[in-house]
Design an enzyme around this catalytic site. Sequence first.
Site, PDB file in Angstrom:
ATOM      1  N   SER A  90       0.789  -1.237   0.000  1.00 50.76           N
ATOM      2  CA  SER A  90       0.000   0.000   0.000  1.00 50.76           C
ATOM      3  C   SER A  90       0.816   1.278   0.000  1.00 50.76           C
ATOM      4  O   SER A  90       0.244   2.368  -0.109  1.00 50.76           O
ATOM      5  CB  SER A  90      -0.969   0.002   1.180  1.00 50.76           C
ATOM      6  OG  SER A  90      -2.048  -0.863   0.916  1.00 50.76           O
ATOM      7  N   TYR A 186     -10.477   2.422   5.668  1.00 46.44           N
ATOM      8  CA  TYR A 186      -9.451   2.089   4.678  1.00 46.44           C
ATOM      9  C   TYR A 186     -10.028   1.130   3.648  1.00 46.44           C
ATOM     10  O   TYR A 186     -10.544   0.066   3.990  1.00 46.44           O
ATOM     11  CB  TYR A 186      -8.269   1.452   5.390  1.00 46.44           C
ATOM     12  CG  TYR A 186      -7.014   1.334   4.563  1.00 46.44           C
ATOM     13  CD1 TYR A 186      -6.050   2.320   4.599  1.00 46.44           C
ATOM     14  CD2 TYR A 186      -6.789   0.224   3.760  1.00 46.44           C
ATOM     15  CE1 TYR A 186      -4.892   2.213   3.850  1.00 46.44           C
ATOM     16  CE2 TYR A 186      -5.639   0.102   3.016  1.00 46.44           C
ATOM     17  CZ  TYR A 186      -4.688   1.092   3.065  1.00 46.44           C
ATOM     18  OH  TYR A 186      -3.538   0.985   2.326  1.00 46.44           O
ATOM     19  N   SER A 187      -9.926   1.491   2.393  1.00 43.71           N
ATOM     20  CA  SER A 187     -10.481   0.660   1.324  1.00 43.71           C
ATOM     21  C   SER A 187      -9.582   0.690   0.099  1.00 43.71           C
ATOM     22  O   SER A 187      -9.381   1.734  -0.523  1.00 43.71           O
ATOM     23  CB  SER A 187     -11.881   1.146   0.937  1.00 43.71           C
ATOM     24  OG  SER A 187     -12.376   0.403  -0.171  1.00 43.71           O
ATOM     25  N   ASN A 188      -9.066  -0.467  -0.270  1.00 45.03           N
ATOM     26  CA  ASN A 188      -8.253  -0.575  -1.478  1.00 45.03           C
ATOM     27  C   ASN A 188      -9.053  -0.269  -2.738  1.00 45.03           C
ATOM     28  O   ASN A 188      -8.484   0.117  -3.758  1.00 45.03           O
ATOM     29  CB  ASN A 188      -7.644  -1.975  -1.556  1.00 45.03           C
ATOM     30  CG  ASN A 188      -6.566  -2.202  -0.512  1.00 45.03           C
ATOM     31  OD1 ASN A 188      -5.441  -1.760  -0.662  1.00 45.03           O
ATOM     32  ND2 ASN A 188      -6.919  -2.868   0.579  1.00 45.03           N
ATOM     33  N   GLY A 325       2.627  -0.742   4.196  1.00 47.35           N
ATOM     34  CA  GLY A 325       2.168  -1.637   3.152  1.00 47.35           C
ATOM     35  C   GLY A 325       2.203  -3.079   3.626  1.00 47.35           C
ATOM     36  O   GLY A 325       3.232  -3.549   4.106  1.00 47.35           O
TER      37      GLY A 325
END
Length: 371
Positions: A90, A186-188, A325
């Site tokens: 990330s 938090y969202s990818n 990440g």
Amino acid sequence: MRKTLPGRKIIAIGSLIALLGTATAAPALAVAKPHDEVDKALKTLVQDGVPGAQATVTSASGRTWSEREGVGNVETRTPFPRGSKFRAASVTKTFVAVVVLQLVAEGKVGLDTPVDRYLPGLVRGNGNDGTKITVRQLLQHTSGLYDYVRDLDIDEWRHRGAEPEELVAIGLTHPPLFAPGTSWSYSNTNYIIAGMLIEKLTGRPVTAEIRNRITAPLGLRDTYLPVRGDERLPSPHARGYAPGPVDFTEFDPSAAGASGGLISTGEDLNRFYGALVDGHLLPRAQQAEMRRTVPAPVGLPGAEYGLGIASVPLSCGGRFWGHGGNIVGFANLSGAVPHGRRVNVVVNQNPLPDKASDDLAAAVDTGFCAR
């Protein structure tokens, strides 16, 4: 990236300090202390269950040194390689946010403009509405969009890879977590869409935009976003493990894409975050927008989240700006203090043992604070 792997925890989040001309005993001890404290922090990480760890610390003057502990290969027991390349996960989000903010500076996109203006019809269904979600909300994780990674079985997708539209579709099978702009999660999915936005606005792949706008100008020779089907990790590198240990070094990174597919090194990431926080990648107005933060429960006490970057308090006072990440096989935390130190710590196992998550954050804090 896999809900059946326990313990996943997302973290929001080159030379010696001094080269002595005429060496004496006292200065030698003075430069050894930070190395010793960082090495001790890495030993703790290994003792608490990760195969190996590497810390890379860069001073404000640009001198870099590193410490390594543990192994890079649990079968051969070879040491963690010096200058190891790894999946930065990330940390990719900061790179993507920089590109979007550069496009804002160029007048090609508005931070407070709905996503649907640029990607009509993409975010729709199950209560999700791209006409109500702004570009800023994507970058700050205040969109309310469900994180597609929660539904991704990495064993199934490991060698299959994915197109961005597929990943967004997974996230949109769920209703929004909250109304856009009213909370933080938090969202990818947000950054898969941000990558698609970059490609729509520029007409070029996000891989090329990261290269042309960031890695090439900064001379980051070991940093790139691999394309679908490129499962290799360039040498030198540690093997990356899931708990077991299960070797997870090779897999198709397109399942992470613009949300987390980047490959890099500690030295490159230090150069990147140093350049960013010192104001060399964004105009002043966009730099200020990036650093407008909201409270963010990312597992780091006191952390706040801006646009693709987190602000994290240090035990010695002040804060560093950076990102963590986590991807199956590797976890890292990277950042910089404006006009000060830059630090990266990486381990070759993820999901992490519970205590190791705190150890990783502590090792980064030590890298910034050891004197």
